[in-house]
Scaffold this active site. Structure first.
Site, PDB file in Angstrom:
ATOM      1  N   TYR A 147      59.021 -29.788 -50.842  1.00 45.08           N
ATOM      2  CA  TYR A 147      59.200 -30.618 -52.026  1.00 45.08           C
ATOM      3  C   TYR A 147      58.309 -31.856 -52.038  1.00 45.08           C
ATOM      4  O   TYR A 147      58.334 -32.621 -52.994  1.00 45.08           O
ATOM      5  CB  TYR A 147      60.644 -31.111 -52.108  1.00 45.08           C
ATOM      6  CG  TYR A 147      61.566 -30.180 -52.826  1.00 45.08           C
ATOM      7  CD1 TYR A 147      61.854 -28.937 -52.283  1.00 45.08           C
ATOM      8  CD2 TYR A 147      62.153 -30.530 -54.020  1.00 45.08           C
ATOM      9  CE1 TYR A 147      62.713 -28.075 -52.927  1.00 45.08           C
ATOM     10  CE2 TYR A 147      63.004 -29.673 -54.674  1.00 45.08           C
ATOM     11  CZ  TYR A 147      63.282 -28.445 -54.122  1.00 45.08           C
ATOM     12  OH  TYR A 147      64.123 -27.595 -54.757  1.00 45.08           O
ATOM     13  N   LYS A 217      66.164 -22.595 -41.175  1.00 39.83           N
ATOM     14  CA  LYS A 217      65.538 -21.271 -41.147  1.00 39.83           C
ATOM     15  C   LYS A 217      64.545 -21.281 -39.973  1.00 39.83           C
ATOM     16  O   LYS A 217      63.391 -20.859 -40.086  1.00 39.83           O
ATOM     17  CB  LYS A 217      64.847 -21.060 -42.511  1.00 39.83           C
ATOM     18  CG  LYS A 217      64.432 -19.679 -42.822  1.00 39.83           C
ATOM     19  CD  LYS A 217      65.571 -18.757 -43.178  1.00 39.83           C
ATOM     20  CE  LYS A 217      65.000 -17.354 -43.296  1.00 39.83           C
ATOM     21  NZ  LYS A 217      65.895 -16.278 -42.971  1.00 39.83           N
ATOM     22  N   ASP A 266      70.224 -18.148 -44.665  1.00 38.45           N
ATOM     23  CA  ASP A 266      70.673 -16.958 -45.409  1.00 38.45           C
ATOM     24  C   ASP A 266      72.077 -16.545 -44.978  1.00 38.45           C
ATOM     25  O   ASP A 266      72.918 -16.185 -45.803  1.00 38.45           O
ATOM     26  CB  ASP A 266      69.683 -15.794 -45.277  1.00 38.45           C
ATOM     27  CG  ASP A 266      69.098 -15.656 -43.895  1.00 38.45           C
ATOM     28  OD1 ASP A 266      68.725 -16.670 -43.293  1.00 38.45           O
ATOM     29  OD2 ASP A 266      69.029 -14.527 -43.391  1.00 38.45           O
ATOM     30  N   ASP A 290      68.800 -27.631 -51.776  1.00 35.56           N
ATOM     31  CA  ASP A 290      68.799 -27.391 -53.219  1.00 35.56           C
ATOM     32  C   ASP A 290      69.598 -26.120 -53.533  1.00 35.56           C
ATOM     33  O   ASP A 290      70.503 -26.116 -54.369  1.00 35.56           O
ATOM     34  CB  ASP A 290      67.338 -27.248 -53.680  1.00 35.56           C
ATOM     35  CG  ASP A 290      67.198 -27.383 -55.181  1.00 35.56           C
ATOM     36  OD1 ASP A 290      68.214 -27.655 -55.844  1.00 35.56           O
ATOM     37  OD2 ASP A 290      66.076 -27.220 -55.692  1.00 35.56           O
TER      38      ASP A 290
END
Ligand code: NAD
Length: 408
Positions: A147, A217, A266, A290
């Site tokens: 971002y 992640k 995930d 987000d």
């Protein structure tokens, strides 16, 4: 009088200056109602001994009309001066060159933590079988990650130079389609990760929470997301005397311990549907945050009811906000749900330590929703045989909420 950060603590006068930005679209309806609700709760909780001195600042459409600029310098100065602000939704300008107000505020005030509490109110329609098990506070890093806006468009001279540099200087030969790739860069720093994770752990300690989960992640992005995880664990050991037991990490606190754990993003998105009770305070990077915030908010009523804040815990600066947009499709129709900004106001009262007023609003909201008094967005989601014959308009909902606060 001004709220100040002194010796690491907020010093809040009994008549506290707070800046508000009305916002565009439905902002004109909800912000004024939030102010009325907070004023009533403060008056009721402290018998007139405390009050907010609301300072109006301009941003968005009204600012363009009156000053020609969507975020005048005076607004930023007013927030810096008062330290704390609350805002309605703002239309994101379309077209090149116009700056996004939300991004500008976050950058100028370095509001590095986006805080989103997600709690279930009995009676709110939910896709979950046991929505009462959802009670999370998400700390999303607000200044780094993909971002940060470092990217180059496909086909440009700049992207060709970046790709040539990666291939010739950095030995990168894995770009699948180098002639037609756009490139983005994902900076994740140790300082940036640590200050966010520290804020999450401090919150967990102050609010007697059970665990802090680092969502990442790192299995794929080993240095950025993996770094976030590693720095978080090291921080817990270095600054909070975390210790290991049975392969788990705990921070000792006066009345027990707080577990520091992690989950790959995930798997986390799956687990919050299947086992939401396993999570409490969550700290995560910008992009994961987000996705995660909206997914969890949808489990307990969605954007009309989800509060949020952007905070710099070091300077004390904080901007509380409705998390939804300007909802132009329903603006001016007296159907918007005012709870997102009202609950953001509740967060703001908690942040400045006026917890009695905050709790009185929360209790009144609980009572109303449990009795089926809701706005149209929630009413439409309740099965026909379980809902009241009609929903409440925004003004009627707010009026009933204020009466309820004053009764409790
Ligand atoms: P939106 O959140 O305004 O609306 C999405 C849908 O949700 C609409 O159907 C709307 O009616 C409904 N909705 C939103 N808030 C509601 C509420 N409180 N009660 C009942 N229903 C509600 O998203 P959008 O349509 O994608 O964006 C509209 C504008 O808002 C755009 O200019 C966008 O850039 C801006 N925006 C601003 C913010 C912000 O200031 N924080 C956030 C998101 C979008």
């Amino acid at each position: 009088m001004r709220i100040k950060k002194e010796n690491g603590r907020l010093s809040v006068p009994d008549a506290a200056d707070i800046v508000y930005i009305e916002g565009d679209g439905v902002g004109h309806e909800i912000t004024e109602k939030m102010i009325r609700v907070l004023n009533a709760a403060i008056e009721h909780a402290y018998d007139g001994k405390r009050s907010i001195n609301w300072r109006k600042a301009l941003a968005g459409g009204e600012a363009i009309e009156k000053t020609g600029c969507n975020l005048p310098d005076e607004t930023i100065e007013a927030i810096k001066d008062s330290l704390i602000a609350i805002k309605g939704p703002l239309m994101t300008p379309v077209g090149k060159g116009a700056r996004s107000i939300n991004v500008a505020l976050r950058q100028t005030l370095d509001l590095y933590a986006c805080v989103r509490p997600v709690e279930y109110f009995e009676g709110v329609p939910s896709p979950l079988k046991h929505p009462e098990n959802v009670d999370l506070v998400i700390f999303r890093e607000n200044t780094e990650d993909i971002y940060a806006g470092i990217e180059w468009d496909e086909g440009t001279e700049d992207v060709k130079r970046v790709i040539a540099f990666l291939r010739s200087e950095m030995n990168v030969n894995r770009i699948r389609f180098p002639e037609t790739s756009a490139i983005g860069v994902k900076p994740v720093s140790k300082e940036g990760s640590e200050r966010l994770i520290r804020a999450a752990i401090d919150y967990a300690i102050a609010n007697k929470r059970r665990s802090v989960t680092l969502v990442h992640k790192g299995n794929i992005m080993k240095f950025t997301e993996g770094g976030f995880l590693r720095w978080g664990y090291e921080l817990a050991e270095r600054e909070y005397s975390a210790y290991k037991e049975d392969n788990r990490l705990y921070i000792p606190v006066p009345d027990g311990r707080i577990e520091i754990k992690n989950c790959i993003c995930d798997a986390f998105l799956q687990n919050i549907l299947l086992h939401p009770e396993a999570y409490d305070v969550v700290a995560t990077l910008n992009l994961n945050g987000d996705y995660v915030s909206d997914a969890v908010a949808a489990e307990v009523g969605g954007i009309g009811i989800a509060p949020g804040a952007n905070i710099n815990y070091m300077t004390g600066a904080a901007v509380f906000e409705a998390t939804h947009g300007t909802a132009p499709d329903i603006a001016g129709k007296n159907v918007v749900n005012p709870l997102s900004i009202i609950l953001s106001g509740v967060m703001m009262l908690e942040y400045i330590g006026w917890t009695e007023a905050a709790e009185s609003i929360r209790n009144a909201i609980r009572k109303m929703i449990a009795s089926g008094y809701v706005t149209k967005d929630l009413w439409l989601l309740i099965p026909e045989d379980e809902r009241r014959s009609s929903y409440l308009g925004t003004a009627e909902f707010t009026g009933m909420l204020i009466s309820s606060i004053c009764e409790i």
